[in-house]
Scaffold this active site. Sequence first.
Site, PDB file in Angstrom:
ATOM      1  N   SER A 132       0.898  -1.149  -0.296  1.00 59.68           N
ATOM      2  CA  SER A 132       0.132  -0.146  -0.103  1.00 59.68           C
ATOM      3  C   SER A 132       0.929   1.123   0.101  1.00 59.68           C
ATOM      4  O   SER A 132       2.046   1.366   0.589  1.00 59.68           O
ATOM      5  CB  SER A 132      -1.006   0.312   1.148  1.00 59.68           C
ATOM      6  N   LYS A 186      -5.003  -6.961   2.151  1.00 61.42           N
ATOM      7  CA  LYS A 186      -5.016  -5.709   1.324  1.00 61.42           C
ATOM      8  C   LYS A 186      -6.335  -5.585   0.765  1.00 61.42           C
ATOM      9  O   LYS A 186      -6.512  -4.273   0.498  1.00 61.42           O
ATOM     10  CB  LYS A 186      -3.859  -6.097   0.378  1.00 61.42           C
ATOM     11  N   HIS A 189      -8.097  -3.611   3.290  1.00 55.91           N
ATOM     12  CA  HIS A 189      -7.477  -2.314   3.266  1.00 55.91           C
ATOM     13  C   HIS A 189      -8.211  -1.351   2.096  1.00 55.91           C
ATOM     14  O   HIS A 189      -8.560  -0.293   2.239  1.00 55.91           O
ATOM     15  CB  HIS A 189      -6.084  -2.250   3.066  1.00 55.91           C
ATOM     16  N   GLU A 193     -10.542   1.873   2.034  1.00 58.19           N
ATOM     17  CA  GLU A 193     -10.084   3.066   1.325  1.00 58.19           C
ATOM     18  C   GLU A 193     -11.570   3.627   0.491  1.00 58.19           C
ATOM     19  O   GLU A 193     -11.415   4.743   0.324  1.00 58.19           O
ATOM     20  CB  GLU A 193      -9.023   2.512   0.302  1.00 58.19           C
TER      21      GLU A 193
END
Length: 315
Positions: A132, A186, A189, A193
Amino acid sequence: MTKQSANIGVVGLAVMGSNLARNLASREGNVVAVFNRSPERTRQLIAEHGSEGDFIPSETIEDFVASLRSPRTAIIMVQAGKGTDAVIEQLAEHFEPGDIVVDGGNADFRDTIRREKVLSAKGLHFVGTGISGGEEGALNGPSIMPGGSAESYKTLGPILASIAAVAEGEPCVTHVGSDGAGHFVKMIHNGIEYGLMQAYAEGFSILRHKSEFALDLYNVAEIWRHGSVVRSWLLDLTAAALEKNPDMTGIAPYVDDSGEGRWTAMEAIDLGVFAPIITLSLLDRLRSRDSDSYADKLLASMRYQFGGHPFKKQE
Protein backbone atom coordinates in the site's frame (compact mmCIF):
# COMPACT_ATOMS: atom_id res chain seq x y z
CA MET A 1 24.48 -17.22 -18.11
CA THR A 2 24.81 -14.50 -15.47
CA LYS A 3 26.62 -15.33 -12.26
CA GLN A 4 24.29 -15.53 -9.26
CA SER A 5 24.66 -12.39 -7.14
CA ALA A 6 21.28 -10.65 -6.64
CA ASN A 7 19.42 -11.25 -3.37
CA ILE A 8 16.06 -10.10 -4.81
CA GLY A 9 14.47 -9.80 -8.24
CA VAL A 10 11.59 -7.77 -9.67
CA VAL A 11 9.54 -8.89 -12.68
CA GLY A 12 7.34 -6.23 -14.27
CA LEU A 13 8.72 -2.72 -14.64
CA ALA A 14 5.72 -0.49 -15.13
CA VAL A 15 5.69 2.46 -12.71
CA MET A 16 4.93 0.46 -9.53
CA GLY A 17 7.44 -2.28 -10.35
CA SER A 18 10.09 0.17 -11.46
CA ASN A 19 9.68 2.27 -8.31
CA LEU A 20 9.80 -0.81 -6.09
CA ALA A 21 12.98 -1.99 -7.82
CA ARG A 22 14.55 1.46 -7.35
CA ASN A 23 13.58 1.45 -3.67
CA LEU A 24 15.12 -1.98 -3.19
CA ALA A 25 18.33 -1.09 -5.04
CA SER A 26 18.81 2.09 -3.02
CA ARG A 27 18.97 0.18 0.28
CA GLU A 28 22.31 -0.99 1.57
CA GLY A 29 22.93 -4.69 1.03
CA ASN A 30 20.37 -5.19 -1.73
CA VAL A 31 21.36 -6.22 -5.25
CA VAL A 32 18.30 -6.22 -7.51
CA ALA A 33 17.78 -8.33 -10.61
CA VAL A 34 15.22 -6.77 -12.98
CA PHE A 35 13.28 -8.24 -15.90
CA ASN A 36 10.37 -7.15 -18.04
CA ARG A 37 8.65 -8.95 -20.88
CA SER A 38 9.35 -5.87 -23.02
CA PRO A 39 13.15 -5.31 -22.83
CA GLU A 40 12.66 -1.61 -23.54
CA ARG A 41 11.32 -1.06 -20.03
CA THR A 42 14.38 -2.74 -18.51
CA ARG A 43 16.72 -0.62 -20.61
CA GLN A 44 14.80 2.54 -19.69
CA LEU A 45 15.03 1.76 -15.97
CA ILE A 46 18.79 1.25 -16.16
CA ALA A 47 19.34 4.28 -18.39
CA GLU A 48 17.35 6.62 -16.15
CA HIS A 49 17.99 5.17 -12.68
CA GLY A 50 20.87 2.71 -12.93
CA SER A 51 23.08 4.95 -10.81
CA GLU A 52 20.67 4.80 -7.84
CA GLY A 53 21.81 1.37 -6.67
CA ASP A 54 22.93 -2.12 -7.62
CA PHE A 55 20.91 -3.54 -10.53
CA ILE A 56 21.41 -6.64 -12.66
CA PRO A 57 19.27 -6.24 -15.81
CA SER A 58 18.21 -9.25 -17.87
CA GLU A 59 16.40 -9.54 -21.17
CA THR A 60 15.51 -13.24 -20.85
CA ILE A 61 13.85 -15.10 -18.03
CA GLU A 62 16.74 -17.56 -18.03
CA ASP A 63 19.31 -14.84 -17.38
CA PHE A 64 17.07 -13.28 -14.75
CA VAL A 65 16.79 -16.56 -12.82
CA ALA A 66 20.54 -17.21 -13.16
CA SER A 67 21.31 -13.80 -11.66
CA LEU A 68 19.55 -14.65 -8.38
CA ARG A 69 21.34 -16.29 -5.49
CA SER A 70 19.67 -19.12 -3.59
CA PRO A 71 17.08 -19.20 -2.25
CA ARG A 72 15.96 -17.30 -5.33
CA THR A 73 13.40 -14.63 -4.44
CA ALA A 74 11.42 -12.74 -7.09
CA ILE A 75 8.65 -10.17 -6.69
CA ILE A 76 6.07 -10.07 -9.49
CA MET A 77 4.61 -6.62 -10.21
CA VAL A 78 2.31 -7.25 -13.17
CA GLN A 79 -1.40 -6.84 -13.79
CA ALA A 80 -3.54 -9.27 -11.82
CA GLY A 81 -5.02 -12.19 -13.71
CA LYS A 82 -3.64 -14.12 -16.67
CA GLY A 83 -0.47 -12.00 -16.80
CA THR A 84 0.40 -13.01 -13.25
CA ASP A 85 -0.23 -16.69 -13.99
CA ALA A 86 2.01 -16.51 -17.07
CA VAL A 87 4.93 -15.06 -15.10
CA ILE A 88 4.46 -17.57 -12.27
CA GLU A 89 4.57 -20.42 -14.76
CA GLN A 90 7.77 -19.04 -16.29
CA LEU A 91 9.48 -18.74 -12.94
CA ALA A 92 8.26 -22.14 -11.75
CA GLU A 93 9.89 -23.77 -14.78
CA HIS A 94 13.31 -22.46 -13.74
CA PHE A 95 13.12 -22.14 -9.95
CA GLU A 96 14.21 -24.91 -7.59
CA PRO A 97 12.68 -26.23 -4.35
CA GLY A 98 12.99 -23.66 -1.58
CA ASP A 99 12.86 -20.67 -3.95
CA ILE A 100 10.30 -17.92 -3.33
CA VAL A 101 7.80 -16.30 -5.72
CA VAL A 102 6.14 -13.13 -4.40
CA ASP A 103 3.05 -11.58 -5.97
CA GLY A 104 2.99 -7.88 -5.07
CA GLY A 105 -0.06 -7.03 -7.17
CA ASN A 106 -3.67 -6.61 -6.09
CA ALA A 107 -4.68 -10.23 -6.65
CA ASP A 108 -7.87 -11.92 -5.52
CA PHE A 109 -6.87 -13.85 -2.40
CA ARG A 110 -8.64 -16.92 -3.77
CA ASP A 111 -6.26 -16.88 -6.75
CA THR A 112 -3.37 -16.62 -4.29
CA ILE A 113 -4.55 -19.71 -2.41
CA ARG A 114 -4.84 -21.60 -5.71
CA ARG A 115 -1.37 -20.54 -6.84
CA GLU A 116 0.17 -21.38 -3.48
CA LYS A 117 -1.13 -24.94 -3.70
CA VAL A 118 0.29 -25.41 -7.21
CA LEU A 119 3.74 -24.05 -6.33
CA SER A 120 3.88 -25.79 -2.96
CA ALA A 121 3.48 -29.13 -4.77
CA LYS A 122 6.70 -28.24 -6.65
CA GLY A 123 8.56 -27.36 -3.45
CA LEU A 124 8.34 -23.62 -4.09
CA HIS A 125 7.11 -20.93 -1.71
CA PHE A 126 4.40 -18.60 -3.00
CA VAL A 127 3.76 -15.38 -1.10
CA GLY A 128 0.82 -13.07 -1.78
CA THR A 129 1.86 -9.64 -0.53
CA GLY A 130 -0.25 -6.53 -0.15
CA ILE A 131 1.65 -3.31 -0.88
CA SER A 132 0.00 0.00 0.00
CA GLY A 133 1.14 3.51 -0.79
CA GLY A 134 0.74 3.75 -4.54
CA GLU A 135 3.55 4.74 -6.86
CA GLU A 136 5.07 7.17 -4.33
CA GLY A 137 4.99 4.57 -1.57
CA ALA A 138 6.63 1.95 -3.78
CA LEU A 139 9.54 4.33 -4.27
CA ASN A 140 9.86 5.92 -0.84
CA GLY A 141 8.43 3.35 1.57
CA PRO A 142 5.13 1.43 1.44
CA SER A 143 3.12 -0.43 4.04
CA ILE A 144 3.62 -4.14 3.31
CA MET A 145 1.38 -7.10 4.20
CA PRO A 146 3.01 -10.42 3.22
CA GLY A 147 1.31 -13.77 3.68
CA GLY A 148 2.88 -17.13 2.84
CA SER A 149 4.79 -19.58 4.99
CA ALA A 150 6.77 -18.66 8.08
CA GLU A 151 9.80 -20.30 6.46
CA SER A 152 9.69 -18.01 3.42
CA TYR A 153 9.35 -14.95 5.66
CA LYS A 154 12.74 -15.68 7.23
CA THR A 155 14.29 -14.79 3.87
CA LEU A 156 11.73 -12.29 2.64
CA GLY A 157 11.07 -10.38 5.88
CA PRO A 158 14.43 -8.53 6.13
CA ILE A 159 14.27 -7.57 2.44
CA LEU A 160 10.78 -6.10 2.79
CA ALA A 161 11.71 -4.39 6.06
CA SER A 162 14.56 -2.63 4.24
CA ILE A 163 12.13 -0.80 1.93
CA ALA A 164 9.01 -0.35 4.08
CA ALA A 165 7.78 2.93 5.51
CA VAL A 166 8.96 3.53 9.07
CA ALA A 167 6.70 4.59 11.94
CA GLU A 168 8.02 5.18 15.47
CA GLY A 169 11.28 3.55 14.45
CA GLU A 170 9.69 0.33 13.19
CA PRO A 171 9.28 -0.79 9.57
CA CYS A 172 5.65 -1.00 8.45
CA VAL A 173 5.69 -4.68 7.51
CA THR A 174 4.46 -7.80 9.26
CA HIS A 175 3.79 -11.41 8.35
CA VAL A 176 -0.01 -11.43 8.46
CA GLY A 177 -0.61 -15.17 7.98
CA SER A 178 -0.42 -18.14 5.65
CA ASP A 179 -1.95 -18.90 2.25
CA GLY A 180 -3.87 -15.91 0.88
CA ALA A 181 -3.84 -13.84 4.08
CA GLY A 182 -1.61 -11.11 2.63
CA HIS A 183 -3.90 -10.38 -0.29
CA PHE A 184 -6.99 -10.79 1.90
CA VAL A 185 -5.73 -8.10 4.28
CA LYS A 186 -4.89 -5.83 1.32
CA MET A 187 -8.37 -6.42 -0.13
CA ILE A 188 -10.02 -5.24 3.09
CA HIS A 189 -7.58 -2.31 3.24
CA ASN A 190 -8.73 -1.23 -0.21
CA GLY A 191 -12.38 -1.72 0.71
CA ILE A 192 -11.88 0.66 3.65
CA GLU A 193 -10.13 3.03 1.26
CA TYR A 194 -13.27 3.07 -0.93
CA GLY A 195 -15.31 4.30 2.03
CA LEU A 196 -12.80 6.93 3.16
CA MET A 197 -12.42 8.40 -0.32
CA GLN A 198 -16.18 8.45 -0.83
CA ALA A 199 -16.67 10.37 2.43
CA TYR A 200 -14.10 13.01 1.46
CA ALA A 201 -15.62 13.41 -2.00
CA GLU A 202 -19.16 13.73 -0.66
CA GLY A 203 -18.13 16.19 2.05
CA PHE A 204 -16.37 18.51 -0.36
CA SER A 205 -19.30 18.27 -2.74
CA ILE A 206 -21.62 19.51 0.04
CA LEU A 207 -19.21 22.37 0.75
CA ARG A 208 -19.17 23.32 -2.92
CA HIS A 209 -22.95 23.31 -3.21
CA LYS A 210 -23.28 25.82 -0.33
CA SER A 211 -22.71 28.54 -2.92
CA GLU A 212 -23.59 31.53 -0.70
CA PHE A 213 -20.41 30.94 1.33
CA ALA A 214 -18.19 30.85 -1.79
CA LEU A 215 -15.82 28.50 0.02
CA ASP A 216 -12.28 27.96 -1.23
CA LEU A 217 -12.20 24.18 -1.08
CA TYR A 218 -8.43 23.97 -1.44
CA ASN A 219 -7.92 26.21 1.62
CA VAL A 220 -10.44 24.16 3.59
CA ALA A 221 -8.55 20.98 2.70
CA GLU A 222 -5.27 22.65 3.70
CA ILE A 223 -6.43 23.63 7.18
CA TRP A 224 -7.95 20.20 7.71
CA ARG A 225 -4.67 18.55 6.75
CA HIS A 226 -2.89 19.88 9.85
CA GLY A 227 -4.19 18.99 13.30
CA SER A 228 -7.71 18.04 12.23
CA VAL A 229 -9.16 14.67 13.23
CA VAL A 230 -9.87 13.94 9.54
CA ARG A 231 -6.28 14.51 8.41
CA SER A 232 -4.78 11.73 6.31
CA TRP A 233 -2.72 11.07 3.20
CA LEU A 234 -5.96 10.76 1.24
CA LEU A 235 -6.85 14.28 2.37
CA ASP A 236 -3.39 15.42 1.23
CA LEU A 237 -4.24 14.06 -2.22
CA THR A 238 -7.64 15.72 -2.13
CA ALA A 239 -5.96 19.04 -1.43
CA ALA A 240 -3.51 18.49 -4.29
CA ALA A 241 -6.37 17.75 -6.68
CA LEU A 242 -8.29 20.84 -5.57
CA GLU A 243 -5.24 23.09 -5.89
CA LYS A 244 -4.66 22.01 -9.49
CA ASN A 245 -8.26 21.94 -10.62
CA PRO A 246 -10.84 23.16 -8.06
CA ASP A 247 -13.76 22.90 -10.49
CA MET A 248 -12.69 19.45 -11.76
CA THR A 249 -12.78 20.91 -15.25
CA GLY A 250 -12.34 18.31 -17.99
CA ILE A 251 -12.72 15.34 -15.63
CA ALA A 252 -15.61 12.99 -16.29
CA PRO A 253 -17.54 11.77 -13.21
CA TYR A 254 -16.44 8.20 -13.81
CA VAL A 255 -14.77 6.31 -10.97
CA ASP A 256 -13.15 3.03 -11.93
CA ASP A 257 -13.93 -0.14 -9.98
CA SER A 258 -10.59 -1.93 -9.79
CA GLY A 259 -11.95 -5.04 -8.08
CA GLU A 260 -10.91 -4.95 -4.43
CA GLY A 261 -14.02 -3.14 -3.17
CA ARG A 262 -16.24 -5.56 -5.08
CA TRP A 263 -14.40 -8.55 -3.59
CA THR A 264 -14.67 -7.02 -0.10
CA ALA A 265 -18.43 -6.50 -0.43
CA MET A 266 -18.89 -10.06 -1.73
CA GLU A 267 -16.82 -11.46 1.15
CA ALA A 268 -18.92 -9.50 3.66
CA ILE A 269 -22.06 -11.02 2.17
CA ASP A 270 -20.56 -14.53 2.25
CA LEU A 271 -19.53 -14.09 5.90
CA GLY A 272 -22.81 -12.45 6.91
CA VAL A 273 -20.99 -9.28 8.00
CA PHE A 274 -22.86 -5.96 7.85
CA ALA A 275 -20.69 -3.61 5.74
CA PRO A 276 -22.95 -0.91 4.27
CA ILE A 277 -20.37 1.87 3.90
CA ILE A 278 -17.93 -0.17 1.85
CA THR A 279 -20.77 -1.71 -0.17
CA LEU A 280 -22.43 1.64 -0.90
CA SER A 281 -19.06 3.13 -1.85
CA LEU A 282 -18.68 0.35 -4.40
CA LEU A 283 -22.21 0.88 -5.70
CA ASP A 284 -21.53 4.60 -6.07
CA ARG A 285 -18.56 3.80 -8.30
CA LEU A 286 -20.83 1.70 -10.48
CA ARG A 287 -23.41 4.51 -10.55
CA SER A 288 -20.73 7.07 -11.45
CA ARG A 289 -20.70 5.75 -14.99
CA ASP A 290 -24.01 7.54 -15.58
CA SER A 291 -23.61 10.60 -13.34
CA ASP A 292 -22.61 14.25 -13.55
CA SER A 293 -21.56 14.53 -9.92
CA TYR A 294 -18.83 16.85 -8.62
CA ALA A 295 -18.10 14.27 -5.90
CA ASP A 296 -17.44 11.61 -8.52
CA LYS A 297 -15.16 13.95 -10.46
CA LEU A 298 -13.18 14.72 -7.31
CA LEU A 299 -13.00 11.03 -6.38
CA ALA A 300 -11.70 10.15 -9.86
CA SER A 301 -9.08 12.90 -9.58
CA MET A 302 -8.08 11.75 -6.08
CA ARG A 303 -7.49 8.18 -7.27
CA TYR A 304 -5.34 9.46 -10.12
CA GLN A 305 -3.21 11.43 -7.64
CA PHE A 306 -2.06 8.40 -5.65
CA GLY A 307 -2.14 5.48 -8.02
CA GLY A 308 -2.21 6.77 -11.55
CA HIS A 309 -5.61 5.10 -11.87
CA PRO A 310 -7.35 5.99 -15.13
CA PHE A 311 -9.97 8.66 -15.39
CA LYS A 312 -11.99 9.78 -18.36
CA LYS A 313 -11.78 13.27 -19.79
CA GLN A 314 -14.98 15.21 -20.25
CA GLU A 315 -15.43 17.15 -23.46
